[in-house]
Scaffold this motif. Structure first.
Motif, PDB file in Angstrom:
ATOM      1  N   VAL A   1       0.826  -1.217   0.000  1.00 37.74           N
ATOM      2  CA  VAL A   1       0.000   0.000   0.000  1.00 37.74           C
ATOM      3  C   VAL A   1       0.858   1.264   0.000  1.00 37.74           C
TER       4      VAL A   1
ATOM      5  N   ASP B   1      10.734   3.581   6.275  1.00 34.59           N
ATOM      6  CA  ASP B   1      10.522   2.181   6.637  1.00 34.59           C
ATOM      7  C   ASP B   1      11.757   1.719   7.407  1.00 34.59           C
TER       8      ASP B   1
ATOM      9  N   THR C   1      -1.141  -3.924   9.725  1.00 30.06           N
ATOM     10  CA  THR C   1      -1.962  -4.072  10.935  1.00 30.06           C
ATOM     11  C   THR C   1      -2.416  -5.530  10.991  1.00 30.06           C
TER      12      THR C   1
ATOM     13  N   GLU D   1      -4.138  -5.829  -4.898  1.00 29.57           N
ATOM     14  CA  GLU D   1      -2.815  -6.236  -5.387  1.00 29.57           C
ATOM     15  C   GLU D   1      -2.998  -6.785  -6.801  1.00 29.57           C
TER      16      GLU D   1
ATOM     17  N   LYS E   1      -8.139 -11.309   7.556  1.00 30.64           N
ATOM     18  CA  LYS E   1      -7.841 -10.602   8.815  1.00 30.64           C
ATOM     19  C   LYS E   1      -8.869  -9.512   9.100  1.00 30.64           C
TER      20      LYS E   1
END
Ligand SMILES: NC(=O)c1ccc[n+]([C@@H]2O[C@H](COP(=O)([O-])OP(=O)(O)OC[C@H]3O[C@@H](n4cnc5c(N)ncnc54)[C@H](O)[C@@H]3O)[C@@H](O)[C@H]2O)c1
Length: 442
Positions: free
Chosen positions: A11, A30, A86, A154, A265
């Motif tokens: 993302v 990152d 997450t 994706e 999830k």
């Protein structure tokens, strides 16, 4: 505009590249140094078609840079996007550790007013909690918090971002709303598809969207399972049902079920959020349990075909990613099927056009990795197709037959024509039925 993007996964990288495309100055942050080193050279650390040329060009033209310094990231941006993972925590709730770490860095290093944009999928109430955290930690600085969930897929992620079906902007802050409108304006030239709401509503829109898509998949899977037992043709059923414009044909494909980093999830997180406030989400619980069993039906069919005698058999498995056009193997049904076969002492050889390296991190040396879709077929007792990559859709069946020991195919995505396979002599199992050919499992 000067923008920082925390998280350079699927993302974050797409958001950064798309916003750089429209002329913004982007700094990506990152902690993963390997990932950063690749990105700095214009190399994508994951497979996403069509993204790398835009990545390279924006780096070359000086609109896109990368760092592991949270301090530089916070100081640089007027708008700070958070696109960290997450993942699912042990109890099903979302693990917000990475997000909280970014929020603490923002509080620590902020030197002036900031608009904090939460792109990650987060439980309802997180945006408001982040706002309270920032206010408590840095009462001297004005922070706006926007909940701006992401709907990209994706495989088509950049185009999904550049031509979005909708953009959801959840904030109570007029200043932040105007900035977000300005940022998204270049992607809204054809028509306005922006929904403004509060943070909680924006967060729920993301969960409701994914729960609905998951529901459609589990629905058609349940219908396929019933079709199999009553003798109806699910492939015809799904087309005719989907032709009703009130229903639509998308996400009505029977098979091994949904995987990936989002649907499973997010569904589990929504169930956990509902239960935490005392609501029993019966529908969502069923969607989940149908999906968790769905891949096991394929293993059951294999066991039944071979009358339980699996030891020493050779299986060729096509497709490791959770869907085509990605190398993402998170929650991929394919890996679960491969592992179940290995547990039953089947020798499994796998092939995937993009996901072999990611699969290797999980399956290790329990399976053989082939260099081509035909190589893994040599001497195989069965072919199992789990991910519907385009190159698997119209294979050379004569070549398959000549390479395999038996003419036996288990199709986890219903991509082949049962009549064609029957005419070619294959025994063919699909979701919703089977046709008997030359192989009877003896
Ligand atoms: N992948 C998708 O298709 C998709 C689509 C829509 C929404 N989402 C949501 O977007 C979020 C990100 O998903 P993803 O697939 O890109 O995740 P990912 O796992 O691919 O990437 C997450 C990145 O965040 C980095 N990170 C971890 N801690 C950090 C920190 N403190 N500071 C900066 N970076 C940090 C990681 O190193 C990693 O590179 C998740 O909440 C996901 O649910 C994902």
């Amino acid at each position: 505009m000067r923008i920082s993007v925390f998280g350079t996964g699927y993302v974050g990288t797409v958001v950064a590249v798309a916003l750089a495309e429209t002329g913004n100055d982007i700094l990506c942050i990152d902690p993963d140094k390997n990932r950063l080193n690749m990105l700095k050279k214009g190399i994508l650390p994951f497979y996403e078609p069509g993204l790398s040329e835009h990545l390279e060009r924006n780096i070359r033209e000086g609109r896109l840079a990368f760092t592991d310094s949270a301090e530089d990231g916070v100081r640089n941006g007027k708008v700070l996007f958070i696109a960290v993972g997450t993942p699912q925590g042990k109890d099903g709730s979302s693990d917000l550790c990475a997000l909280e770490e970014v929020v603490r860095s923002i509080a620590k290093y902020a030197n002036d007013e900031k608009v904090v944009v939460i792109k990650s999928t987060v439980p309802v109430g997180t945006g408001s909690r982040v706002k309270r955290m920032l206010k408590e930690l840095r009462p001297d600085i004005q922070f706006s918090v926007v909940s701006n969930p992401e709907f990209m897929k994706e495989g088509t992620a950049l185009m999904d971002f550049i031509k979005p079906a909708r953009v959801v902007i959840g904030t109570r802050d007029e200043h932040a709303k105007r900035i977000m409108e300005e940022l998204y304006e270049p992607f809204m030239r054809v028509s306005k598809r922006t929904f403004f709401c509060d943070n909680e509503t924006a967060e729920m829109i993301k969960y409701a969207s994914n729960a609905f898509l998951a529901t459609k998949i589990s629905f058609i899977n349940e219908i396929a399972n019933i079709c199999e037992n009553v003798g109806a043709d699910v492939n015809c059923v799904r087309l005719a049902v989907g032709a009703d414009p009130r229903i639509g044909p998308q996400f009505l494909f029977p098979g091994v079920g949904f995987g990936g980093s989002c649907l499973p999830k997010d569904l589990i997180s929504l169930i956990s959020q509902a239960k935490a406030v005392g609501y029993e989400p019966g529908l969502l619980d069923s969607v989940r349990s149908i999906n968790e069993k769905q891949w096991t039906h394929l293993v059951k069919k294999i066991k039944e075909h071979f009358k339980g005698k699996l030891v020493g058999l050779k299986a060729a498995l096509w497709g490791l990613s959770f869907k085509p056009e990605t190398d993402d193997v998170r929650e991929s049904p394919s890996l679960k099927i491969a592992s179940a076969l290995v547990e039953n002492k089947v020798k499994v050889s796998v092939f995937d056009p993009a996901a072999i390296e990611n699969a290797r991190k999980i399956l290790g040396d329990t399976v053989n990795y082939g260099k081509s879709m035909y190589e893994v077929l040599e001497g195989a007792d069965m072919l199992i197709v789990v991910t519907e990559w385009l190159e698997f859709r119209h294979p050379d069946f004569e070549r398959i037959k000549s390479l395999m020991k038996r003419s036996l195919i288990f199709d986890g995505r219903n991509i082949y024509d049962k009549e064609e396979l029957k005419n070619k002599g294959f025994t063919y199992y699909f979701y919703g039925g089977s046709v008997s050919g030359e192989d009877h499992g003896d």
